[in-house]
Enzyme design. Structure first.
Site, PDB file in Angstrom:
ATOM      1  N   ASP A  94       0.877  -1.174  -0.044  1.00  0.00           N
ATOM      2  CA  ASP A  94       0.011  -0.116   0.002  1.00  0.00           C
ATOM      3  C   ASP A  94       0.850   1.116   0.126  1.00  0.00           C
ATOM      4  O   ASP A  94       1.413   1.589   1.166  1.00  0.00           O
ATOM      5  CB  ASP A  94      -1.040  -0.079   1.287  1.00  0.00           C
ATOM      6  CG  ASP A  94      -1.969   1.136   1.363  1.00  0.00           C
ATOM      7  OD1 ASP A  94      -1.863   2.172   0.314  1.00  0.00           O
ATOM      8  OD2 ASP A  94      -2.797   1.218   2.154  1.00  0.00           O
ATOM      9  N   HIS A 150     -10.126   6.425 -22.123  1.00  0.00           N
ATOM     10  CA  HIS A 150      -9.891   5.268 -22.618  1.00  0.00           C
ATOM     11  C   HIS A 150      -9.662   5.098 -24.047  1.00  0.00           C
ATOM     12  O   HIS A 150      -9.588   6.215 -24.634  1.00  0.00           O
ATOM     13  CB  HIS A 150     -11.123   4.155 -22.344  1.00  0.00           C
ATOM     14  CG  HIS A 150     -11.269   3.807 -20.907  1.00  0.00           C
ATOM     15  ND1 HIS A 150     -10.327   2.911 -20.346  1.00  0.00           N
ATOM     16  CD2 HIS A 150     -12.192   4.021 -20.016  1.00  0.00           C
ATOM     17  CE1 HIS A 150     -10.462   2.549 -19.159  1.00  0.00           C
ATOM     18  NE2 HIS A 150     -11.647   3.061 -18.943  1.00  0.00           N
ATOM     19  N   ASP A 151      -9.257   3.969 -24.454  1.00  0.00           N
ATOM     20  CA  ASP A 151      -8.819   3.915 -25.997  1.00  0.00           C
ATOM     21  C   ASP A 151      -9.572   4.567 -27.040  1.00  0.00           C
ATOM     22  O   ASP A 151      -8.971   5.329 -27.856  1.00  0.00           O
ATOM     23  CB  ASP A 151      -8.511   2.407 -26.372  1.00  0.00           C
ATOM     24  CG  ASP A 151      -8.047   1.934 -27.729  1.00  0.00           C
ATOM     25  OD1 ASP A 151      -6.779   2.094 -27.837  1.00  0.00           O
ATOM     26  OD2 ASP A 151      -8.943   1.896 -28.633  1.00  0.00           O
ATOM     27  N   ASP A 191      -4.317   2.114 -26.771  1.00  0.00           N
ATOM     28  CA  ASP A 191      -3.674   1.383 -25.692  1.00  0.00           C
ATOM     29  C   ASP A 191      -2.295   0.364 -26.032  1.00  0.00           C
ATOM     30  O   ASP A 191      -1.416   0.565 -25.163  1.00  0.00           O
ATOM     31  CB  ASP A 191      -4.623   0.396 -25.233  1.00  0.00           C
ATOM     32  CG  ASP A 191      -5.684   1.225 -24.422  1.00  0.00           C
ATOM     33  OD1 ASP A 191      -5.574   2.250 -24.006  1.00  0.00           O
ATOM     34  OD2 ASP A 191      -6.810   0.634 -23.880  1.00  0.00           O
TER      35      ASP A 191
END
Length: 376
Positions: free
Chosen positions: A67, A133-134, A163
């Site tokens: 983390d 996104h793509d 991508d």
């Protein structure tokens, strides 16, 4: 070469998968909750809770959970940075800096580190903090507007071009930086963007535009504007691709199908009502795809079938590449001095955490304490 991969989803993991395929040690660093949801995306590998796509993107890597929002998690990363050659991250610009893990901080710890940031829109500019996104990148770069028929809407691509090309460009940048490090002895920051990768796919259209001839969807030399470079439906509803751009290939095609009368029509426009286009559409619909394969067998005419993915993977030319294995696709290039190793599956979440922490000097009780507290 050791790579610390903090990226998720498709572009970054594809980049580090390419490096892993060629022998880089890639440590995939994930939060303890396993928030890379591609890990659980169906279809799942039988007997596991991990998807085939995750295995294809992350085979051959190691998995360490940490983390990075905790002090202890950041200490672990900094210790690993001392041993690393490359760090790859795909967060929005500023995230790593807010964690005190930006390039400047890490370069102080390891001046030889190559630090690659792969973002959607680059490190600056008005969109640098936007999600994407793509499809968004392809639309903004003009790629979608060039894709599809002239008289319709743009077509949605069947592959994630921004991508995947973004991942490849990031890998190229990393390799170039490592090569430069051999000369200078120091690393550097590599800045890649998926919007930039999408734009890199249209050099022909950009050159045409700069020459005063704006590209129009479905009318270009290589986008469906000519009869010699087009797709044609066959009698059984399948498709043949014809790309006889050079005169010798067009001559070979016309001779193979017994239509020398079409020899002068190579560059006729592919428009409804255009005699040569109508003739070729009618001609291809007169036979099945298999019949066309038999007619053109042995003819060097650049005329090939359009296969489904299943047909492609089973076809003779694809099989000859020997790229398919049980965990995805092998690289399309081979190095003569590199011996191909047996493919390995992707790691389980945190599978190598204990071993990597032991390498850093953590004993078993310390690792268990970190697990209980949710640090790893």
């Amino acid at each position: 070469m050791r790579v610390l991969d903090l990226s998720r989803l498709l572009p970054g993991p594809y980049c580090s998968r390419v490096l892993a395929d060629f022998g880089f040690e890639v440590i995939k660093i994930e939060p303890p909750d396993g928030s890379d949801w591609v890990r659980y995306l169906p279809p799942l590998v039988p007997g596991t809770d991990q998807g085939f796509l995750f295995h294809a993107l992350n085979r051959g890597k190691k998995s360490l959970t940490a983390d990075l929002k905790t002090d202890e998690g950041r200490v672990i990363l900094m210790q690993l940075v001392e041993t690393a050659d490359v760090l790859l991250e795909g967060f929005r610009p500023g995230v790593m800096e807010r964690l005190d893990l930006g390039y400047e901080q890490l370069a102080e710890t390891n001046p030889r580190l190559v630090y690659c940031s792969l973002s959607g829109y680059g490190l600056a500019g008005p969109y640098h903090q936007r999600a994407g996104h793509d499809l968004n990148y392809l639309g903004l770069a003009g790629v979608l507007d060039l894709t599809g028929p002239q008289d319709g809407q743009p077509s949605m691509p069947g592959v994630q071009m921004a991508d995947l090309s973004g991942g490849l460009w990031a890998a190229i940048g990393i390799l170039m930086a490592l090569l430069e490090r051999e000369r200078s002895g120091v690393g550097q920051r590599v800045d890649g963007s998926l919007l930039g990768a999408a734009l890199s796919l249209v050099p022909l259209a950009v050159s045409q535009l700069q020459g005063g001839e704006p590209a129009v969807r479905g009318t270009g030399l290589l986008s469906g504007g000519l009869v010699c470079y087009n797709l044609y439906e066959t009698r059984d509803g399948k498709t043949m691709s014809l790309s006889a751009l050079e005169p010798q290939f067009w001559i070979a095609f016309c001779q193979a199908i017994g239509r020398e009368d079409l020899l002068g029509q190579q560059y006729a426009p592919a428009l409804p009502g255009e005699p040569a286009y109508v003739e070729l559409c009618t001609l291809f619909r007169s036979r099945t795809r298999q019949e066309w394969l038999e007619i053109l067998a042995g003819t060097d005419a650049c005329c090939q079938p359009v296969y489904t993915l299943e047909e492609a993977l089973a076809s003779v030319p694809v099989q000859a590449l020997d790229m398919l294995d049980e965990v995805g696709l092998r690289p399309p290039v081979r190095l003569s001095s590199q011996h191909r190793t047996a493919p390995t599956t992707a790691p389980q979440l945190g599978e190598h955490t204990a071993a990597i922490l032991a390498e850093l000097g953590y004993d078993a009780s310390s690792v268990e304490e970190l697990r209980v507290r949710g640090v790893v």
